[in-house]
Scaffold this motif. Structure first.
Motif, PDB file in Angstrom:
ATOM      1  N   LEU A 162       1.093  -1.462  -0.046  1.00  0.00           N
ATOM      2  CA  LEU A 162       0.054   0.147   0.142  1.00  0.00           C
ATOM      3  C   LEU A 162       0.927   1.226   0.410  1.00  0.00           C
ATOM      4  O   LEU A 162       1.786   1.263   0.971  1.00  0.00           O
ATOM      5  CB  LEU A 162      -1.122   0.003   0.649  1.00  0.00           C
ATOM      6  N   PHE A 163      -0.300   2.639  -1.032  1.00  0.00           N
ATOM      7  CA  PHE A 163       1.574   3.854  -0.904  1.00  0.00           C
ATOM      8  C   PHE A 163       0.367   4.809  -0.782  1.00  0.00           C
ATOM      9  O   PHE A 163      -0.565   5.174  -1.392  1.00  0.00           O
ATOM     10  CB  PHE A 163       1.280   3.834  -2.267  1.00  0.00           C
ATOM     11  N   ASP A 164       0.866   5.407   0.214  1.00  0.00           N
ATOM     12  CA  ASP A 164      -0.608   6.825   0.798  1.00  0.00           C
ATOM     13  C   ASP A 164       0.863   8.218  -0.013  1.00  0.00           C
ATOM     14  O   ASP A 164       1.594   8.671   1.205  1.00  0.00           O
ATOM     15  CB  ASP A 164      -0.670   6.637   2.391  1.00  0.00           C
ATOM     16  N   GLU A 165       0.273   8.742  -0.977  1.00  0.00           N
ATOM     17  CA  GLU A 165       0.747   9.565  -1.130  1.00  0.00           C
ATOM     18  C   GLU A 165       2.523   9.614  -1.503  1.00  0.00           C
ATOM     19  O   GLU A 165       2.653  10.988  -1.139  1.00  0.00           O
ATOM     20  CB  GLU A 165       0.000  10.759  -0.973  1.00  0.00           C
ATOM     21  N   PRO A 166       3.312   9.002  -2.003  1.00  0.00           N
ATOM     22  CA  PRO A 166       4.951   8.440  -1.276  1.00  0.00           C
ATOM     23  C   PRO A 166       5.823   9.566  -2.051  1.00  0.00           C
ATOM     24  O   PRO A 166       6.579   9.928  -1.883  1.00  0.00           O
ATOM     25  CB  PRO A 166       4.997   7.401  -1.515  1.00  0.00           C
ATOM     26  N   LEU A 167       4.992   9.726  -3.400  1.00  0.00           N
ATOM     27  CA  LEU A 167       5.358  10.771  -4.314  1.00  0.00           C
ATOM     28  C   LEU A 167       5.164  12.553  -3.912  1.00  0.00           C
ATOM     29  O   LEU A 167       6.890  13.238  -4.961  1.00  0.00           O
ATOM     30  CB  LEU A 167       5.387  10.402  -5.821  1.00  0.00           C
ATOM     31  N   SER A 168       4.510  12.384  -3.210  1.00  0.00           N
ATOM     32  CA  SER A 168       4.566  14.383  -2.830  1.00  0.00           C
ATOM     33  C   SER A 168       5.364  15.052  -2.187  1.00  0.00           C
ATOM     34  O   SER A 168       5.248  16.418  -2.318  1.00  0.00           O
ATOM     35  CB  SER A 168       3.026  14.217  -2.025  1.00  0.00           C
ATOM     36  N   ASN A 169       6.381  14.308  -1.992  1.00  0.00           N
ATOM     37  CA  ASN A 169       7.424  15.349  -0.600  1.00  0.00           C
ATOM     38  C   ASN A 169       8.300  15.691  -2.497  1.00  0.00           C
ATOM     39  O   ASN A 169      10.008  15.566  -1.798  1.00  0.00           O
ATOM     40  CB  ASN A 169       7.698  14.601   0.263  1.00  0.00           C
ATOM     41  N   LEU A 170       8.115  14.798  -3.588  1.00  0.00           N
ATOM     42  CA  LEU A 170       9.841  14.789  -3.721  1.00  0.00           C
ATOM     43  C   LEU A 170       9.289  16.122  -5.225  1.00  0.00           C
ATOM     44  O   LEU A 170       8.017  16.621  -6.226  1.00  0.00           O
ATOM     45  CB  LEU A 170       9.828  13.721  -4.263  1.00  0.00           C
ATOM     46  N   ASP A 171      10.407  16.029  -5.453  1.00  0.00           N
ATOM     47  CA  ASP A 171      10.180  17.531  -6.763  1.00  0.00           C
ATOM     48  C   ASP A 171       9.908  16.395  -7.477  1.00  0.00           C
ATOM     49  O   ASP A 171       9.730  15.221  -8.202  1.00  0.00           O
ATOM     50  CB  ASP A 171      11.511  18.054  -7.110  1.00  0.00           C
ATOM     51  N   ALA A 172       9.705  17.088  -9.032  1.00  0.00           N
ATOM     52  CA  ALA A 172       9.389  16.869 -10.340  1.00  0.00           C
ATOM     53  C   ALA A 172      10.200  15.675 -11.256  1.00  0.00           C
ATOM     54  O   ALA A 172       9.667  14.698 -11.756  1.00  0.00           O
ATOM     55  CB  ALA A 172       8.679  17.792 -11.477  1.00  0.00           C
ATOM     56  N   LYS A 173      11.185  15.932 -11.223  1.00  0.00           N
ATOM     57  CA  LYS A 173      12.275  14.983 -11.204  1.00  0.00           C
ATOM     58  C   LYS A 173      12.630  13.563 -10.396  1.00  0.00           C
ATOM     59  O   LYS A 173      12.233  12.596 -11.489  1.00  0.00           O
ATOM     60  CB  LYS A 173      13.302  16.079 -11.831  1.00  0.00           C
ATOM     61  N   LEU A 174      11.945  13.880  -9.745  1.00  0.00           N
ATOM     62  CA  LEU A 174      12.513  12.784  -8.612  1.00  0.00           C
ATOM     63  C   LEU A 174      11.220  11.951  -8.951  1.00  0.00           C
ATOM     64  O   LEU A 174      11.240  10.582  -8.499  1.00  0.00           O
ATOM     65  CB  LEU A 174      13.155  12.818  -7.533  1.00  0.00           C
ATOM     66  N   ARG A 175       9.836  12.749  -9.049  1.00  0.00           N
ATOM     67  CA  ARG A 175       8.582  11.870  -9.104  1.00  0.00           C
ATOM     68  C   ARG A 175       9.315  11.179 -10.642  1.00  0.00           C
ATOM     69  O   ARG A 175       8.092   9.650 -10.276  1.00  0.00           O
ATOM     70  CB  ARG A 175       7.651  12.911  -9.169  1.00  0.00           C
ATOM     71  N   HIS A 176       9.266  11.593 -11.696  1.00  0.00           N
ATOM     72  CA  HIS A 176       9.397  10.488 -12.730  1.00  0.00           C
ATOM     73  C   HIS A 176      10.157   9.685 -13.067  1.00  0.00           C
ATOM     74  O   HIS A 176      10.080   8.484 -13.031  1.00  0.00           O
ATOM     75  CB  HIS A 176       9.781  11.874 -13.897  1.00  0.00           C
ATOM     76  N   GLY A 177      11.703  10.031 -11.908  1.00  0.00           N
ATOM     77  CA  GLY A 177      11.988   8.999 -11.504  1.00  0.00           C
ATOM     78  C   GLY A 177      11.880   7.623 -10.460  1.00  0.00           C
ATOM     79  O   GLY A 177      11.588   6.218 -11.297  1.00  0.00           O
ATOM     80  N   MET A 178      10.668   7.708  -9.484  1.00  0.00           N
ATOM     81  CA  MET A 178      10.395   7.240  -8.811  1.00  0.00           C
ATOM     82  C   MET A 178       9.330   6.638  -9.423  1.00  0.00           C
ATOM     83  O   MET A 178       8.903   5.354  -9.132  1.00  0.00           O
ATOM     84  CB  MET A 178      10.125   8.046  -7.568  1.00  0.00           C
ATOM     85  N   ARG A 179       8.825   7.004 -10.621  1.00  0.00           N
ATOM     86  CA  ARG A 179       7.303   6.091 -10.746  1.00  0.00           C
ATOM     87  C   ARG A 179       7.712   5.032 -11.653  1.00  0.00           C
ATOM     88  O   ARG A 179       6.975   4.520 -11.467  1.00  0.00           O
ATOM     89  CB  ARG A 179       6.116   7.389 -11.628  1.00  0.00           C
ATOM     90  N   MET A 180       8.875   5.726 -12.337  1.00  0.00           N
ATOM     91  CA  MET A 180       9.647   4.500 -13.279  1.00  0.00           C
ATOM     92  C   MET A 180       9.882   2.903 -11.647  1.00  0.00           C
ATOM     93  O   MET A 180      10.086   1.559 -12.719  1.00  0.00           O
ATOM     94  CB  MET A 180      11.301   4.803 -14.354  1.00  0.00           C
TER      95      MET A 180
END
Length: 348
Positions: free
Chosen positions: A158-176
């Motif tokens: 389960l993931f509760d908005e885990p990427l919301s504290n990251l900047d746009a570039k990091l969010r893209h990398g974490m999605r991959m």
């Protein structure tokens, strides 16, 4: 890992007299990556917390596979959760943060070491195991939180908005990284977000909520191309789908001032929906006047006023510029029009 299916039957959640989830029934397939999407306050985090066992259901049934879990404590459900704020122990090394739950569970030291190494390797932390959280970047800390969850080898992740504290570039990398991780481990993954980009890129299926109810539950492409309601049409897409008040005269659909929009057969009042990228600028089409134009990098968006004053957003190839007041004419692509009931908002 083999992911369990999650079945929810008439699940309700109330806080006093406030009914947040009014009665939700859905099934998440085993091994599926499902994103629960919706605006703030729609009930998505409450639903995730009920699946996790952090919130008790007011009524209804939740099953992991064949096992009812709504009355089980979180530790007995076989699931693990990644939080928005990482929730790492600052005085512990990365290795000890990842392996802490295994230590509490009494897993032998050597097995614990192997599982921590495997989890760290899977999220790219192998060389950082001796560091403390304060020595890591935000993206690295989020990887530690993910590794700490998967080291338990859960059937449900389960993931509760885990990427919301990251900047746009990091969010893209974490999605991959999350997509690759899901493909490797096979756990049933449920990911809560208000960000439609995360939903569209991560999900096998998206459960779109509004006011605690499922508005549409489908593959991302289905939500985008065939929204079930005007709420879905405007929530999914940037820019959102254009929605125009119109009237069907039988052989075609016109604006209230009589301007013909399309020869699509329909009779009666209707809301016509068309995506911005499905509008073509042509020499002889529906007359418009430019209100605003902006470049978004990959494409340009023109806002144009129709003869009755309603506005259209038109996505055009990069470099197409229009000045305010400039006349243009447009055509709606064949097969791209969606019709909705003006009162209920449901698609015809």
């Amino acid at each position: 890992m083999t992911g369990n299916a999650i079945a929810m039957e008439d699940v309700r959640k109330a806080y006093g007299g406030n009914l947040v989830i009014p009665g939700l029934t859905a099934e998440i397939g085993g091994g599926q990556f499902t994103v629960i999407l919706g605006p703030s306050g729609c009930g998505k985090s409450t639903l995730l917390n009920m699946i996790a066992g952090l919130e008790r259901v007011t009524s209804g049934t939740i099953r992991f596979g064949r096992r009812e879990v709504q009355d089980l404590a979180p530790k007995d459900r076989g699931c693990a959760m990644v939080f928005q704020n990482y929730a790492l122990y600052p005085h512990m090394s990365v290795r000890n943060n990842i392996g802490y739950a295994l230590k509490v569970a009494g897993v032998p030291k050597e097995e614990r070491r192997k599982r921590v190494d495997t989890a760290a390797e899977s999220v790219g932390l192998r060389g950082l195991l001796d560091r403390r959280p304060s020595e890591l970047s935000g993206g690295q800390r989020q990887r530690v939180a993910v590794a700490r969850a998967i080291v338990r080898e859960p059937s449900v992740l389960l993931f509760d908005e885990p990427l919301s504290n990251l900047d746009a570039k990091l969010r893209h990398g974490m999605r991959m990284e999350l997509t690759r991780l899901h493909d490797r481990i096979g756990a049933t993954s449920v990911f809560v977000t208000h960000d439609q980009v995360e939903a569209m890129t991560l999900a096998d299926k998206v459960m779109l909520l509004n006011n605690g109810e499922i508005v549409q539950y489908a593959a991302p492409s289905e939500l985008y191309e065939n929204p079930a309601t005007t709420f879905v049409a405007t929530f999914i897409g940037a820019p959102a789908m254009n929605l125009l008040a119109a009237d069907g005269e039988g052989a075609g659909i016109r604006l209230p001032d009589g301007t013909l929009l399309t020869k699509t057969p329909f009779r009666g009042p209707v809301t016509l929906g068309i995506r911005p990228e499905n509008i073509e600028i042509v020499p002889d089409g529906i007359p418009c006047r430019t209100v605003y134009s902006e470049s978004l990098g990959s494409h340009s968006v023109i806002v144009a006023a129709l003869p009755d004053g309603q506005e259209l957003r038109i996505a055009t190839p990069l470099g197409r510029r229009m000045t305010p007041g400039e006349a243009l004419s447009v055509r709606f692509m064949k097969g791209a029009i969606r019709l909705f009931d003006p009162e209920s908002g449901k698609r015809h």
